[in-house]
Write an enzyme that holds these catalytic residues in place. Structure first.
Site, short mmCIF file in Angstrom:
data_model
loop_
_atom_site.label_atom_id
_atom_site.label_comp_id
_atom_site.label_asym_id
_atom_site.label_seq_id
_atom_site.Cartn_x
_atom_site.Cartn_y
_atom_site.Cartn_z
CD GLN A 180 -2.74 -2.58 2.38
OE1 GLN A 180 -2.03 -2.77 3.34
NE2 GLN A 180 -2.51 -3.12 1.18
CE LYS A 192 -4.20 2.92 5.19
NZ LYS A 192 -4.91 1.62 5.01
CG HIS A 239 -42.73 22.18 -9.92
ND1 HIS A 239 -42.98 20.86 -9.66
CD2 HIS A 239 -43.43 22.88 -9.01
CE1 HIS A 239 -43.83 20.77 -8.64
NE2 HIS A 239 -44.11 21.98 -8.21
CD GLU A 250 -20.13 23.00 -18.07
OE1 GLU A 250 -20.48 22.18 -18.92
OE2 GLU A 250 -19.37 23.95 -18.33
CE LYS A 286 -20.25 27.35 -25.96
NZ LYS A 286 -21.56 26.86 -25.57
CG ASN A 313 -3.84 -4.88 13.11
OD1 ASN A 313 -3.33 -4.77 12.00
ND2 ASN A 313 -4.20 -6.04 13.63
CB SER A 322 -0.92 0.00 1.23
OG SER A 322 -0.17 -0.18 2.41
CB SER A 327 -15.62 27.32 -27.32
OG SER A 327 -15.58 26.60 -28.53
N1 ARG Z 1 -1.07 -1.39 5.51
C1 ARG Z 1 -2.00 -1.95 6.44
C2 ARG Z 1 -3.36 -1.29 6.27
O1 ARG Z 1 -3.40 -0.25 5.75
C3 ARG Z 1 -1.51 -1.76 7.85
C4 ARG Z 1 -2.08 -2.73 8.82
C5 ARG Z 1 -1.56 -4.09 8.51
N2 ARG Z 1 -1.90 -5.00 9.53
C6 ARG Z 1 -1.79 -6.33 9.37
N3 ARG Z 1 -2.16 -7.06 10.36
N4 ARG Z 1 -1.33 -6.87 8.27
O2 ARG Z 1 -4.37 -1.81 6.68
#
Ligand code: ARG
Length: 463
Positions: free
Chosen positions: A327, A330, A161, A295, A288, A115, A28, A282
């Site tokens: 994961q 994000k 409306h 938009e 234009k 974690n 990641s 444009s």
């Molecule tokens: N890169 C992981 C995530 O974003 C970090 C946590 C990973 N934990 C694990 N037990 N493999 O979730």
């Protein structure tokens, strides 16, 4: 002996390194490097706590602190080499720390897991976004207050409306957005207050046997308190979902506004001129002037809302506690946050710069028999007619005007009396758009005096 390609962090149990495809799907770092500053802040708080509780020595904690500052400056300067083999930001930072300070670096991960680490980093990141959204919303609200104040008594058509309904004031219409954005601001603040609890110290899922001080790390990172349940602390992503939902509602408001700007700036309306700074031309049609920014803002809700649906789908059905699925939380949050901030900034610029055209607004305000309700109300008030009857009489007068091809105020008194003999000349007073808006003085109504009161309330609220 383990294979030298096996993972540096947990290679103890593994004989070989991962397949290239495994690395590609697992890593990641390509995106979670955006959490670097939060990750290092979390580690610094954790290291200081480990020293304060005697879990690591002051010397080691000091080496960790120095090392983390070096890593941060390397990342900020762009001289950090992020490695996909190290998966994520947490292990990239930790590996570099160990390279810089040696064995002491290996003590940082005591009483912690990735974690609780990632849950903490991500909360800090989302919290920053909520703070940025807060500031951007205040700026946009201020831009609207400026427009409302300058045009508190410009009359324009109010629509239902998208058909002309009753005259309203420009200031009133601007203040409607202030109310919407004000609720968005309230939601941002509520979400921030709710999410401001610290997962750090939940460790992998069960807490730890080390005598950690979770209050201390929570405080150091600006959280109100530690999360109260370690399983929940590492499993929960509803802080991110709440952000996405708050962002979606806000983006939906911006999208409606954007649509109005597109309509209002068209040649058929000419209610507002958008500035050159927020318009485009444009490549083929020289005349234009396109409202591209509006938009794009109108469309961007799709991405923000899509992120919310995406993350909800990731989280749905996951057993407690952590699963690697998480994961996938994000990228969509990053994209939604970037999108929202850009849309808010562009909208603020557009609203500040736009110039309403009072003459075009007033001309449009009188079209479409917009004061028919005023006429019906006059029949009720002055002739004591039941409203339903007044509605019927007014309908006949509108039909008459339509037949004659004129607006209501252009009918003669005889025309009026042909429909209802008791109508008197004073009725014409209520048919003008200025009188119409001035008469709507009920709380929250469109009368300029009400609009000015709304503006004053908001200015006080934003103090
Ligand atoms: N890169 C992981 C995530 O974003 C970090 C946590 C990973 N934990 C694990 N037990 N493999 O979730």
């Amino acid at each position: 002996m383990t294979d030298e390609t096996s993972n540096k962090m947990w290679g103890g149990r593994f004989a070989a390194g991962p397949d290239a495809i495994m690395e590609a799907i697992n890593a990641s770092i390509g995106y979670d490097k955006r959490l670097a500053a939060q990750d290092i802040a979390g580690s610094r708080a954790h290291a200081a706590m480990l020293a304060a509780t005697g879990i690591v020595s002051d010397r080691d904690a000091e080496a960790i602190r120095e090392g983390l500052l070096t890593v941060l400056s390397e990342i900020e300067a762009g001289d950090f080499e992020f490695s996909p083999a190290l998966e994520d930001i947490h292990m990239n930072v930790e590996a570099r720390l160990k390279a810089l300070i040696g064995d002491a670096g290996g003590r940082l991960h005591t009483a912690r897991s990735r974690n609780d680490q990632v849950a903490t980093d991500f909360r800090l990141w989302v919290r920053d976004q909520l703070d940025s959204a807060d500031a951007a919303l205040v700026a946009l609200i201020e831009a609207f207050l400026g427009q409302a104040e300058a045009g508190a008594d410009y009359v324009m058509p109010g629509f239902t409306h998208l058909q002309v309904a009753q005259p309203v004031t420009w200031g009133h219409h601007m203040m409607a957005y202030v109310e919407m954005l004000g609720r968005d601001l309230g939601r941002v603040r509520d979400a921030r207050a709710r999410m401001n609890e610290c997962p750090l110290g939940a460790a992998a899922l069960a807490g730890t046997s080390f005598p950690i001080d979770r209050e201390m790390t929570a405080r150091a990172l600006g959280f109100d308190r530690p999360c109260a349940n370690s399983l929940d602390a590492v499993s929960d992503r509803d802080f991110a979902l709440e952000f996405l939902n708050v962002a979606s509602i806000c983006a939906m408001h911006l999208s409606r506004l954007a649509e109005e700007l597109v309509i209002w700036s068209s040649a058929q309306f000419r209610f507002v001129a958008l500035s050159d700074r927020f318009s485009t031309g444009s490549s083929i049609m020289p005349q234009k002037r396109n409202p591209d920014a509006a938009e794009l803002i109108r469309a961007k809700l799709g991405r923000v809302m899509g992120a919310g649906v995406g993350l909800m789908t990731v989280m749905k059905g996951l057993p407690l506690a952590y699963s690697k699925d998480m994961q996938e939380d994000k990228e969509q949050v990053f994209d939604a946050a970037d999108t929202l901030m850009l849309a808010l900034a562009a909208m603020e610029g557009m609203v500040r710069d736009m110039t309403p055209d009072p003459a075009a607004l007033a001309a449009a305000a009188g079209t479409g028999f917009s004061t028919a309700t005023d006429l019906a109300d006059w029949l009720v008030r002055v002739l004591d007619m039941p409203f339903r009857d007044a509605h019927h009489v007014t309908g006949s007068l509108v039909a008459l005007a339509e037949k004659k091809g004129c607006d209501l105020p252009d009918l003669g008194l005889e025309d009026m009396q042909s429909v209802h003999p008791e109508i008197r000349a004073e009725v014409f007073d209520v048919l003008g758009v200025h009188n119409s808006v001035a008469s709507r003085t009920s709380y929250g109504g469109t009368a300029p005096e009400q609009v000015r009161a709304q503006i004053a309330r908001w200015k006080e609220k934003l103090q």
